[in-house]
Design an enzyme around this catalytic site. Sequence first.
Site, mmCIF file in Angstrom:
data_model
loop_
_atom_site.group_PDB
_atom_site.id
_atom_site.type_symbol
_atom_site.label_atom_id
_atom_site.label_comp_id
_atom_site.label_asym_id
_atom_site.label_seq_id
_atom_site.Cartn_x
_atom_site.Cartn_y
_atom_site.Cartn_z
ATOM 1 N NE ARG A 190 -0.565 -0.103 4.978
ATOM 2 C CZ ARG A 190 -0.547 0.837 5.919
ATOM 3 N NH1 ARG A 190 -1.141 1.997 5.713
ATOM 4 N NH2 ARG A 190 0.058 0.631 7.065
ATOM 5 C CD GLU A 195 2.052 11.406 -1.434
ATOM 6 O OE1 GLU A 195 1.136 11.291 -2.255
ATOM 7 O OE2 GLU A 195 2.589 12.488 -1.127
ATOM 8 C CG HIS A 196 5.888 8.769 -4.635
ATOM 9 N ND1 HIS A 196 4.739 8.398 -5.300
ATOM 10 C CD2 HIS A 196 5.810 10.110 -4.460
ATOM 11 C CE1 HIS A 196 4.014 9.481 -5.533
ATOM 12 N NE2 HIS A 196 4.625 10.518 -5.034
ATOM 13 N NE ARG A 197 6.711 0.579 -0.748
ATOM 14 C CZ ARG A 197 5.378 0.681 -0.695
ATOM 15 N NH1 ARG A 197 4.788 1.840 -0.472
ATOM 16 N NH2 ARG A 197 4.625 -0.390 -0.856
ATOM 17 C CG LEU A 198 10.544 8.936 -2.011
ATOM 18 C CD1 LEU A 198 10.555 10.248 -2.788
ATOM 19 C CD2 LEU A 198 11.897 8.234 -2.170
#
Length: 212
Positions: free
Chosen positions: A9, A189-192
């Site tokens: 997710r 967000e975006h795995r950051l």
Amino acid sequence: MSDLSDIRREYTQGGLRRGDLPQNPMDLFEKWIQQAKDAQLTDPTAMCVATVDETGQPFQRIVLLKRFDDKGFVFFTNLESRKAKQIAANSKISLLFPWHPLERQVAIVGEAEPLSMIEVAKYFMSRPKDSQIAAWVSKQSSKISARQALEGKFAEMKAKYAQGEVPLPKFWGGYLVRPSSIEFWQGGEHRLHDRFMYSKTDSEWQIDRLAP
Ligand SMILES: Cc1cc2nc3c(=O)[nH]c(=O)nc-3n(C[C@H](O)[C@H](O)[C@H](O)COP(=O)(O)O)c2cc1C
């Protein structure tokens, strides 16, 4: 093999910025655990406790955090359990709070030291009577033949202490985990994701951002 690779997710609840960070990590921990309680997470004080045996083999189990302050993190347990034996041989320890619904984790590294009998007794006396009796009944981490053995012993001890106070078992105690580092992880967000590690120096806490 079961493939779980499509379970993922996005983490969208917000970031952690350097400007949000207090100089003392315990202030941030206090804020986060309060938010975990306010969010009504199941067992917000549950933490995973990792210890190692004499060969370096790690083992983890969930334990409830019962207190924390500038000195560190306190939990209670059986002093003849596997974890207690491992701590006696090697006091290095790691704690992890997995607050998934808040997209957070806190990972702590430190050393465990036994609490004084006075501190242990104070907490033991505050426990519900059935929990006090259960402490007497379970030789934690030892092999047992069947559940009936536990239930029989529980009934026996309950009758024994029907009147009066349940004494503190000699084999029951707790630990203070003095942290040397505390990492706060907030999903992004975006795995950051945002990760900040507080490391204890002689006089203060050094703060570093870590790559996700
Ligand atoms: C939610 C939860 C809370 C627990 N809290 C404690 C605790 O506070 N103290 C404790 O000794 N064990 C607690 N346990 C049981 C431990 O996970 C573990 O089974 C037990 O302490 C024996 O571990 P050991 O054999 O590695 O010593 C808890 C387990 C769960 C799932």
